[in-house]
Design a protein around this motif. Structure first.
Motif, short mmCIF file in Angstrom:
data_model
loop_
_atom_site.label_atom_id
_atom_site.label_comp_id
_atom_site.label_asym_id
_atom_site.label_seq_id
_atom_site.Cartn_x
_atom_site.Cartn_y
_atom_site.Cartn_z
N LYS A 354 0.82 -1.22 0.00
CA LYS A 354 0.00 0.00 0.00
C LYS A 354 0.85 1.26 0.00
N THR A 437 -4.40 7.97 2.36
CA THR A 437 -4.27 6.60 1.88
C THR A 437 -5.40 5.76 2.46
N GLY A 439 -7.47 2.87 4.19
CA GLY A 439 -7.08 1.92 5.24
C GLY A 439 -7.69 2.31 6.57
#
Length: 487
Positions: A354, A437, A439
């Motif tokens: 990631k 990001t 998550g």
């Protein structure tokens, strides 16, 4: 009631000890009284015989009766007016022979007499001396009466003393029970426990204190988890609600590209919500807790997970092993739970994929070391018993002197700063520059909890070529050495 039961046990033990002593003493005293009675009969018979031989009449005694038994069976009392007492069987044989001695008992009404028959020479018959057992029986009665009263008094004193002393001994237990009842009724885990001594009650108090401390940390961790989860859930829920309300108000008036954008946002946020809820459940329940640690090949498990990520993402992921020992054909075995270990590997690889560019490789390295280093205590998260590792920041607890295996996942992403090496394992933590990001911020927290549950450590830092390196250590599974066969 515990106090009453213990007091009853003490009194019962005391009574048993007294009973054993009384029986032993009574048997001893009875034997002594019987010996004294027999000796008195012999002494009286010798004295009467001497008086008769001197041609005189013996003086009367109230507790004895003397009479002559002639060879023809005639009984003649030596004291005028005295009743003739029956002679025991075998007395006539002694009288006829005039030799020997016979001791026996005879009963007259409700009275028992001890009888001594002693020969006076051939043709002179035998002397019969009888002594009333009333004196001996009185001694027995007085002995038993005094022993009974003494026993009753000793039992009462023992009961009273036991009640007082046991109450004093159990006072810390009552205080501890009272504190436990207050905690149970008020749910206040900060209730102070009584001071702990050095006895068994003190050890129990210390055990309660440790248990309460664990419960306090667990409750604090649960509260933090709920607060953090509510905060993290608020953002995607707000986005989903806003997008849904916009679609509701527009009712088909939006341009196709705007509608597609809003629907994409709904799908993205729904996926994020699903992942967040799944990881929250994973973190809160620890579904792997019902597994038992078994020897696992760490390098083979890392290769399996890496192969799945290669097919899923198309990334270059290499797995290498260094310092493999002679566990099993060069395999590096660790003692861990299978599902928990694969979950940790998945989270570490997902994290590396990631946060690193898609055209850069990800490296997994498995290293075997002879013994675990000494770990100094470090910061932990609420209820987590944290320890710091070597190399970057670390948490967990490899036992000193125990062989261990180290796995590290390296990427070429932005890396982890020195001040973030511990924080990356906190729940919902997002590093600088990673807020956008996707998550949940729970992946490394789950790794931490699963690894430390298997007595391992986690660590994070900067790799040799830049980027981040995150990994863990686990106790090495040393195979048992087979026993040598005897010849």
């Amino acid at each position: 009631m515990l106090r009453t039961r213990i007091a009853l046990v003490v009194v019962a033990a005391t009574l048993l000890a007294i009973a054993v002593s009384v029986v032993s003493s009574y048997r001893g005293v009875s034997g002594l009284v019987a010996d004294q009675f027999d000796r008195a009969l012999v002494d009286r018979a010798d004295a009467v015989a001497a008086v008769l031989d001197a041609g005189r009449v013996p003086a009367e005694r109230p507790d004895t009766a003397e009479q002559l038994l002639l060879p023809d069976g005639t009984v003649r009392p030596l004291s005028p007016g005295r009743a003739v007492l029956p002679v025991p069987p075998g007395a006539l044989a002694v009288a006829r022979s005039g030799e020997g001695r016979l001791m026996d008992e005879t009963a007259v009404g409700d009275r028992t007499f001890g009888v001594l028959v002693q020969g006076r020479g051939e043709g002179h018959g035998a002397l019969v001396v009888s002594q009333d057992y009333a004196g001996a029986e009185r001694v027995d009665r007085e002995f038993l009466g005094r022993i009974s009263w003494t026993t009753a008094g000793a039992a009462a004193a023992c009961a009273a003393l036991s009640w007082l002393l046991i109450g004093r001994i159990l006072r810390p237990m009552r205080r501890l029970a009272g504190a436990a009842e207050r905690i149970s009724s008020t749910q206040d885990l900060n209730t102070a426990l009584p001071a702990a001594g050095r006895d068994e009650v003190g050890r129990l108090t210390l055990a309660f204190e440790v248990m309460l401390d664990a419960l306090r940390r667990s409750r604090e961790a649960q509260q933090r988890l709920v607060q953090n989860a509510s905060h993290e859930l608020r953002t995607p829920l707000t986005s989903v609600r806003g997008s849904a309300e916009l679609l509701q108000r527009a009712r088909g008036r939006l341009a196709p590209e705007d509608e597609e954008k809003i629907l994409g946002t709904l799908v993205t946020e729904s996926v994020a919500l699903d992942e967040l809820v799944r990881e929250l459940v994973e973190l809160a329940t620890d579904r792997q807790a019902d597994e038992d640690p078994v020897p696992l090949d760490l390098a083979a498990a890392a290769e399996d997970c890496a192969d799945r990520f290669r097919r899923r993402t198309g990334r270059v992921i290499t797995v290498g092993a260094a310092g493999a020992g002679p566990d099993r054909d060069g395999a590096v075995l660790v003692l861990a739970r299978p599902r928990a270990l694969h979950r940790c590997l998945d989270n570490l690889l997902a994290n590396a994929v990631k946060f690193s560019p898609g055209d850069t490789p990800v490296t997994v390295l498995v290293e075997s070391a002879p013994a675990g280093p000494e770990r100094s205590a470090g910061g932990g998260r609420g209820g987590d018993a944290g320890r710091r590792g070597d190399g970057g920041g670390g948490r967990g607890g490899v036992r000193p002197g125990v062989p261990y295996v180290r796995l590290v996942v390296r990427d070429l992403g932005p890396g982890i700063g020195p001040d973030e090496r511990d924080a990356v394992f906190d729940r919902f933590y997002r590093g600088a520059g990673t807020q956008s990001t996707p998550g949940s911020g729970l992946g490394l927290a789950i790794v931490h909890d699963l690894v430390t549950a298997d007595r391992g450590t986690v660590f994070a830092g900067t790799g040799p070529a830049g980027g981040a390196e995150v990994g863990f250590t686990l106790p090495r599974a040393v195979p048992a050495v087979p026993a040598a066969r005897g010849r």
